[in-house]
Design a protein around this motif. Structure first.
Motif, PDB file in Angstrom:
ATOM      1  N   PHE A  59       0.846  -1.193   0.000  1.00 32.16           N
ATOM      2  CA  PHE A  59       0.000   0.000   0.000  1.00 32.16           C
ATOM      3  C   PHE A  59       0.882   1.245   0.000  1.00 32.16           C
ATOM      4  N   SER A  68      -0.278   1.073  -9.873  1.00 36.71           N
ATOM      5  CA  SER A  68      -1.387   1.208  -8.920  1.00 36.71           C
ATOM      6  C   SER A  68      -2.654   0.541  -9.458  1.00 36.71           C
ATOM      7  N   ARG A  69      -2.524  -0.731  -9.802  1.00 33.51           N
ATOM      8  CA  ARG A  69      -3.654  -1.501 -10.314  1.00 33.51           C
ATOM      9  C   ARG A  69      -3.906  -2.695  -9.402  1.00 33.51           C
ATOM     10  N   ALA A  70      -5.154  -3.141  -9.372  1.00 33.01           N
ATOM     11  CA  ALA A  70      -5.498  -4.331  -8.604  1.00 33.01           C
ATOM     12  C   ALA A  70      -4.819  -5.557  -9.218  1.00 33.01           C
ATOM     13  N   THR A  95      -6.336   4.481 -13.365  1.00 30.98           N
ATOM     14  CA  THR A  95      -5.869   4.162 -12.008  1.00 30.98           C
ATOM     15  C   THR A  95      -4.821   5.154 -11.511  1.00 30.98           C
ATOM     16  N   GLN A 120      -3.241   8.041  -9.545  1.00 30.15           N
ATOM     17  CA  GLN A 120      -3.616   8.438  -8.192  1.00 30.15           C
ATOM     18  C   GLN A 120      -3.531   9.953  -7.982  1.00 30.15           C
ATOM     19  N   GLN A 162      -5.102   9.776  -1.973  1.00 33.69           N
ATOM     20  CA  GLN A 162      -5.558   8.430  -2.269  1.00 33.69           C
ATOM     21  C   GLN A 162      -4.555   7.387  -1.787  1.00 33.69           C
ATOM     22  N   THR A 167      -3.691   3.197  -2.275  1.00 30.34           N
ATOM     23  CA  THR A 167      -3.975   1.998  -3.052  1.00 30.34           C
ATOM     24  C   THR A 167      -2.804   1.037  -2.953  1.00 30.34           C
ATOM     25  N   GLN A 168      -3.043  -0.212  -3.367  1.00 29.28           N
ATOM     26  CA  GLN A 168      -1.983  -1.208  -3.434  1.00 29.28           C
ATOM     27  C   GLN A 168      -1.340  -1.184  -4.814  1.00 29.28           C
ATOM     28  N   TYR A 169      -0.051  -1.278  -4.814  1.00 31.97           N
ATOM     29  CA  TYR A 169       0.714  -1.358  -6.062  1.00 31.97           C
ATOM     30  C   TYR A 169       1.025  -2.833  -6.314  1.00 31.97           C
TER      31      TYR A 169
END
Length: 222
Positions: free
Chosen positions: A118, A178-180, A191, A193, A197, A199-201
């Protein structure tokens, strides 16, 4: 305590030496984050086989055995950033613009890494239009520098697309986006950021390298 004439002479000599001694250096240093001098230069992949970074925020995880290339080494300010751009052909440009949100553009973002890949975007530069600079290496000075702290990451922020990707490199070279984890092949969904924000990288792209760097001026004394 009374000093004898001999002690007074010694004291005066010590004071004189102290005055002549140079002050401890507290100069700022200039460091190019992302520059790896002992690694062969990479070139962006266009126009023969054209690949581009698209609609994401990313950072280089490894270049060969080297990790932490885009980790900020000391507190300071980012005052400029540089990107190396390929020169796609007209049909390639049209394809990217039709499918990835318009003209090529990019900026940099400062990321605060956490656990389990994250990261929080804490500040970003303006996003710059890149079309006038295709086929060139261009440096963008920042009119408002970005404060950074040791341990943060400098990422490349691409809301549309940027032909700043070298491919076909060794399997020990990779970058993260930075995508699922289940959307790594989806390069069209937005995606990139914004500040604030988190997010998981999770997406790791091997054998490829993002071609950017950032100029750090360290805080004096760090």
């Amino acid at each position: 305590m009374f000093n004898s004439p001999v002690n007074l002479k010694k004291t005066a000599a010590l004071v004189a030496v102290a005055l002549l001694a140079p002050a401890a250096s507290a100069e700022a240093k200039i460091i190019e984050i992302g520059q790896v001098p002992d690694v062969a230069a990479a070139t962006p992949s266009c126009p023969r086989t054209c690949n581009a970074v698209s609609r994401t925020t990313g950072y280089q995880a490894k270049i060969g055995p080297k990790r932490g290339i885009f980790t900020v080494p000391q507190d300071g300010r980012i005052v400029a950033w540089t990107i190396q751009l390929a020169k796609p052909g007209p049909s390639q440009i049209k394809f990217f613009e039709d499918n990835l949100g318009g003209e090529p553009s990019a900026g940099i973002s400062i990321l605060r890494p956490g656990k389990k890949l994250f990261s929080r975007t804490i500040r970003s530069s303006p996003v710059y239009k890149l079309k006038p600079f295709l086929g060139k290496t261009v440096q963008f000075p920042l009119s408002r520098s970005l404060v950074v702290h040791k341990g943060e990451l400098v990422g490349l922020n691409v809301p549309t697309w940027a032909p700043a990707l070298a491919v076909g490199l060794g399997g020990d070279t990779s970058w993260r986006a930075s995508r699922a984890q289940d959307r790594c092949r989806d390069t069209q969904t937005q995606t990139a950021q914004d500040p604030g924000q988190v997010t998981q990288y999770r997406c790791l792209y091997r054998t490829a390298r993002l071609l950017y760097s950032a100029t750090l001026v360290t805080a004096p004394g760090t």
